[in-house]
Design a protein around this motif. Structure first.
Motif, PDB file in Angstrom:
ATOM      1  N   PHE A 141      -8.770  -3.468  -3.920  1.00 57.62           N
ATOM      2  CA  PHE A 141      -8.580  -2.020  -3.911  1.00 57.62           C
ATOM      3  C   PHE A 141      -7.227  -1.750  -4.547  1.00 57.62           C
ATOM      4  CE2 PHE A 141      -9.609   2.115  -2.880  1.00 57.62           C
ATOM      5  CZ  PHE A 141      -9.008   2.700  -1.776  1.00 57.62           C
ATOM      6  N   SER A 142      -7.206  -1.038  -5.665  1.00 55.90           N
ATOM      7  CA  SER A 142      -5.944  -0.810  -6.364  1.00 55.90           C
ATOM      8  C   SER A 142      -5.564   0.660  -6.333  1.00 55.90           C
ATOM      9  CB  SER A 142      -6.025  -1.313  -7.808  1.00 55.90           C
ATOM     10  OG  SER A 142      -7.039  -0.621  -8.506  1.00 55.90           O
ATOM     11  N   LEU A 143      -4.271   0.900  -6.348  1.00 58.83           N
ATOM     12  CA  LEU A 143      -3.699   2.249  -6.324  1.00 58.83           C
ATOM     13  C   LEU A 143      -2.914   2.457  -7.604  1.00 58.83           C
ATOM     14  CD1 LEU A 143      -2.942   4.848  -4.582  1.00 58.83           C
ATOM     15  CD2 LEU A 143      -0.869   3.575  -3.958  1.00 58.83           C
ATOM     16  N   SER A 144      -3.157   3.581  -8.277  1.00 60.92           N
ATOM     17  CA  SER A 144      -2.442   3.879  -9.519  1.00 60.92           C
ATOM     18  C   SER A 144      -1.647   5.168  -9.384  1.00 60.92           C
ATOM     19  CB  SER A 144      -3.414   4.007 -10.691  1.00 60.92           C
ATOM     20  OG  SER A 144      -4.037   2.778 -10.972  1.00 60.92           O
ATOM     21  N   LEU A 145      -0.462   5.125  -9.987  1.00 60.05           N
ATOM     22  CA  LEU A 145       0.335   6.329 -10.168  1.00 60.05           C
ATOM     23  C   LEU A 145       0.283   6.617 -11.663  1.00 60.05           C
ATOM     24  CD1 LEU A 145       1.455   4.761  -7.590  1.00 60.05           C
ATOM     25  CD2 LEU A 145       3.562   6.075  -7.957  1.00 60.05           C
ATOM     26  N   GLU A 146      -0.414   7.670 -12.049  1.00 62.88           N
ATOM     27  CA  GLU A 146      -0.651   7.933 -13.473  1.00 62.88           C
ATOM     28  C   GLU A 146       0.633   8.260 -14.222  1.00 62.88           C
ATOM     29  OE1 GLU A 146      -3.445   7.304 -14.935  1.00 62.88           O
ATOM     30  OE2 GLU A 146      -4.374   6.761 -13.023  1.00 62.88           O
ATOM     31  N   SER A 147       1.501   9.009 -13.582  1.00 64.23           N
ATOM     32  CA  SER A 147       2.780   9.386 -14.185  1.00 64.23           C
ATOM     33  C   SER A 147       3.805   9.463 -13.052  1.00 64.23           C
ATOM     34  CB  SER A 147       2.657  10.735 -14.894  1.00 64.23           C
ATOM     35  OG  SER A 147       3.894  11.111 -15.478  1.00 64.23           O
ATOM     36  N   ALA A 148       4.490   8.350 -12.835  1.00 68.67           N
ATOM     37  CA  ALA A 148       5.355   8.234 -11.663  1.00 68.67           C
ATOM     38  C   ALA A 148       6.491   9.255 -11.669  1.00 68.67           C
ATOM     39  CB  ALA A 148       5.937   6.828 -11.596  1.00 68.67           C
ATOM     40  N   ILE A 149       6.817   9.750 -10.482  1.00 74.05           N
ATOM     41  CA  ILE A 149       7.936  10.673 -10.314  1.00 74.05           C
ATOM     42  C   ILE A 149       8.828  10.149  -9.183  1.00 74.05           C
ATOM     43  CG2 ILE A 149       6.762  12.712 -11.215  1.00 74.05           C
ATOM     44  CD1 ILE A 149       6.110  13.531  -8.383  1.00 74.05           C
ATOM     45  N   PRO A 150      10.112  10.530  -9.176  1.00 75.44           N
ATOM     46  CA  PRO A 150      11.038   9.970  -8.185  1.00 75.44           C
ATOM     47  C   PRO A 150      10.614  10.165  -6.731  1.00 75.44           C
ATOM     48  CG  PRO A 150      12.282  10.954  -9.959  1.00 75.44           C
ATOM     49  CD  PRO A 150      10.840  11.306 -10.218  1.00 75.44           C
ATOM     50  N   ASN A 151       9.935  11.255  -6.386  1.00 84.15           N
ATOM     51  CA  ASN A 151       9.574  11.419  -4.971  1.00 84.15           C
ATOM     52  C   ASN A 151       8.379  10.549  -4.557  1.00 84.15           C
ATOM     53  OD1 ASN A 151       7.273  12.801  -5.706  1.00 84.15           O
ATOM     54  ND2 ASN A 151       7.827  14.722  -4.720  1.00 84.15           N
ATOM     55  N   GLN A 152       7.910   9.712  -5.472  1.00 86.51           N
ATOM     56  CA  GLN A 152       6.927   8.694  -5.109  1.00 86.51           C
ATOM     57  C   GLN A 152       7.598   7.367  -4.744  1.00 86.51           C
ATOM     58  OE1 GLN A 152       4.395   9.150  -8.663  1.00 86.51           O
ATOM     59  NE2 GLN A 152       2.764   9.917  -7.335  1.00 86.51           N
ATOM     60  N   THR A 153       8.904   7.373  -4.730  1.00 87.87           N
ATOM     61  CA  THR A 153       9.650   6.218  -4.233  1.00 87.87           C
ATOM     62  C   THR A 153       9.369   6.059  -2.746  1.00 87.87           C
ATOM     63  OG1 THR A 153      11.422   6.399  -5.876  1.00 87.87           O
ATOM     64  CG2 THR A 153      11.961   5.303  -3.793  1.00 87.87           C
ATOM     65  N   ALA A 154       8.832   4.907  -2.366  1.00 86.75           N
ATOM     66  CA  ALA A 154       8.419   4.692  -0.973  1.00 86.75           C
ATOM     67  C   ALA A 154       7.980   3.249  -0.802  1.00 86.75           C
ATOM     68  CB  ALA A 154       7.268   5.633  -0.599  1.00 86.75           C
ATOM     69  N   LEU A 155       7.624   2.927   0.424  1.00 84.81           N
ATOM     70  CA  LEU A 155       7.000   1.643   0.755  1.00 84.81           C
ATOM     71  C   LEU A 155       5.495   1.897   0.844  1.00 84.81           C
ATOM     72  CD1 LEU A 155       7.809  -1.265   1.421  1.00 84.81           C
ATOM     73  CD2 LEU A 155       8.110  -0.567   3.799  1.00 84.81           C
ATOM     74  N   TYR A 156       4.709   1.133   0.085  1.00 83.38           N
ATOM     75  CA  TYR A 156       3.264   1.336   0.036  1.00 83.38           C
ATOM     76  C   TYR A 156       2.556   0.163   0.726  1.00 83.38           C
ATOM     77  CZ  TYR A 156       3.989   5.141  -3.226  1.00 83.38           C
ATOM     78  OH  TYR A 156       4.368   6.329  -3.785  1.00 83.38           O
ATOM     79  N   PHE A 157       1.603   0.519   1.581  1.00 87.44           N
ATOM     80  CA  PHE A 157       0.845  -0.486   2.309  1.00 87.44           C
ATOM     81  C   PHE A 157      -0.643  -0.335   2.055  1.00 87.44           C
ATOM     82  CE2 PHE A 157       4.086  -2.462   4.727  1.00 87.44           C
ATOM     83  CZ  PHE A 157       5.005  -1.499   5.078  1.00 87.44           C
ATOM     84  N   CYS A 158      -1.289  -1.463   1.902  1.00 85.55           N
ATOM     85  CA  CYS A 158      -2.741  -1.547   1.898  1.00 85.55           C
ATOM     86  C   CYS A 158      -3.170  -2.010   3.288  1.00 85.55           C
ATOM     87  CB  CYS A 158      -3.172  -2.567   0.836  1.00 85.55           C
ATOM     88  SG  CYS A 158      -4.924  -2.943   0.803  1.00 85.55           S
ATOM     89  N   ALA A 159      -4.307  -1.543   3.748  1.00 85.27           N
ATOM     90  CA  ALA A 159      -4.825  -1.966   5.047  1.00 85.27           C
ATOM     91  C   ALA A 159      -6.329  -2.141   4.950  1.00 85.27           C
ATOM     92  CB  ALA A 159      -4.473  -0.955   6.134  1.00 85.27           C
ATOM     93  N   THR A 160      -6.875  -2.942   5.848  1.00 82.22           N
ATOM     94  CA  THR A 160      -8.322  -3.141   5.894  1.00 82.22           C
ATOM     95  C   THR A 160      -8.797  -3.027   7.332  1.00 82.22           C
ATOM     96  OG1 THR A 160      -8.397  -5.530   6.322  1.00 82.22           O
ATOM     97  CG2 THR A 160      -8.042  -4.852   4.054  1.00 82.22           C
ATOM     98  N   SER A 161     -10.072  -2.701   7.494  1.00 82.85           N
ATOM     99  CA  SER A 161     -10.664  -2.728   8.825  1.00 82.85           C
ATOM    100  C   SER A 161     -12.141  -3.022   8.717  1.00 82.85           C
ATOM    101  CB  SER A 161     -10.439  -1.405   9.562  1.00 82.85           C
ATOM    102  OG  SER A 161     -11.241  -0.373   9.025  1.00 82.85           O
ATOM    103  N   ASP A 162     -12.678  -3.507   9.798  1.00 84.12           N
ATOM    104  CA  ASP A 162     -14.105  -3.750   9.879  1.00 84.12           C
ATOM    105  C   ASP A 162     -14.811  -2.425  10.121  1.00 84.12           C
ATOM    106  OD1 ASP A 162     -15.720  -6.623  11.448  1.00 84.12           O
ATOM    107  OD2 ASP A 162     -16.329  -5.307   9.807  1.00 84.12           O
TER     108      ASP A 162
END
Lengths: 110, 116
Positions: B74-95
């Motif tokens: 599962f991939s996440l894209s930022l099409e045109s990054a901006i400074p307020n997208q600065t963050a810690l990004y987590f992927c998670a899964t569940s059954d």
């Protein structure tokens, strides 16, 4: 809208000094309440799921309890390695989204 | 080996650049999620997917897109990054939910993204 409030924001304990963390919630039809532990710079680590009021779960020095309005995470005789941020989250109704609280930063001093 | 892996672990990019964050899991879970974590705001859901053909917006999907290439990816894209997208990004899964109820989510180690 589901809401989760955790208190206190930060808690400092001496090794062996037991205490509790609080998670107050409002949700339409609770489907599950979750507790996570998060170490700095790491992903949250799943601890417990509670489904209904009166339920309790334990893991080592941690015990989670649930009422209709809040959940407590009791820490018995904590050790320095229990230092972390503890996160609470709820999932309610037909909503598949988890709503997280902002966490309690626990520091256990030796 | 970790059950949920994320690449890259750290990324610095410039405003306007396209960037992709990737997540892979070996837990065999059907459901996958992307969150961002900001100081003082907690974890917020960006997108979630219950299977390869099911993609749903979370609470803060503007500026993001996702792709579920396989059950385990599962991939996440930022099409045109901006400074307020600065963050810690987590992927998670569940059954998937069982007769016993909803299942806990398992998180990856995170990607620290800085947009300058």
């Amino acid at each position: 809208e589901d809401q989760v409030t955790q208190s206190p924001e930060a808690l400092r304990l001496q090794e062996g000094e037991s205490s509790s963390l609080n998670c107050s919630y409002t949700v339409s039809g609770l489907r599950g309440l979750f507790w996570y532990r998060q170490d700095p710079g790491k992903g949250p680590e799943f601890l417990f799921t509670l489904y209904s009021a009166g339920e309790e779960k334990e893991k080592e020095r941690l015990k989670a309890t649930l009422t209709k309005k809040e959940s407590f995470l009791h820490i018995t005789a904590p050790k320095p390695e229990d230092s972390a941020t503890y996160l609470c989250a709820v999932q309610g109704g037909s909503n598949y989204k988890l709503t997280f609280g902002k966490g309690t930063l626990l520091t256990v001093n030796p | 080996d970790a059950d949920v892996t994320q690449t890259p672990r750290n990324r610095i990019t410039k405003t306007g650049k396209r960037i992709m964050l990737e997540c892979s899991q070996t837990k065999g879970h059907d459901r996958m999620y992307w969150y961002r974590q900001d100081p003082g705001l907690g974890l917020r859901l960006i997108y979630y997917s219950f299977d390869v053909k099911d993609i749903n917006k979370g609470e803060i999907s503007d500026g993001y897109s996702v792709s579920r290439q396989a059950q385990a990816k599962f991939s996440l894209s930022l099409e045109s990054a901006i400074p307020n997208q600065t963050a810690l990004y987590f992927c998670a899964t569940s059954d998937s939910e069982s007769v016993g109820g909803v299942r806990g989510q398992y998180f990856g180690p995170g990607t620290r993204l800085t947009v300058t």
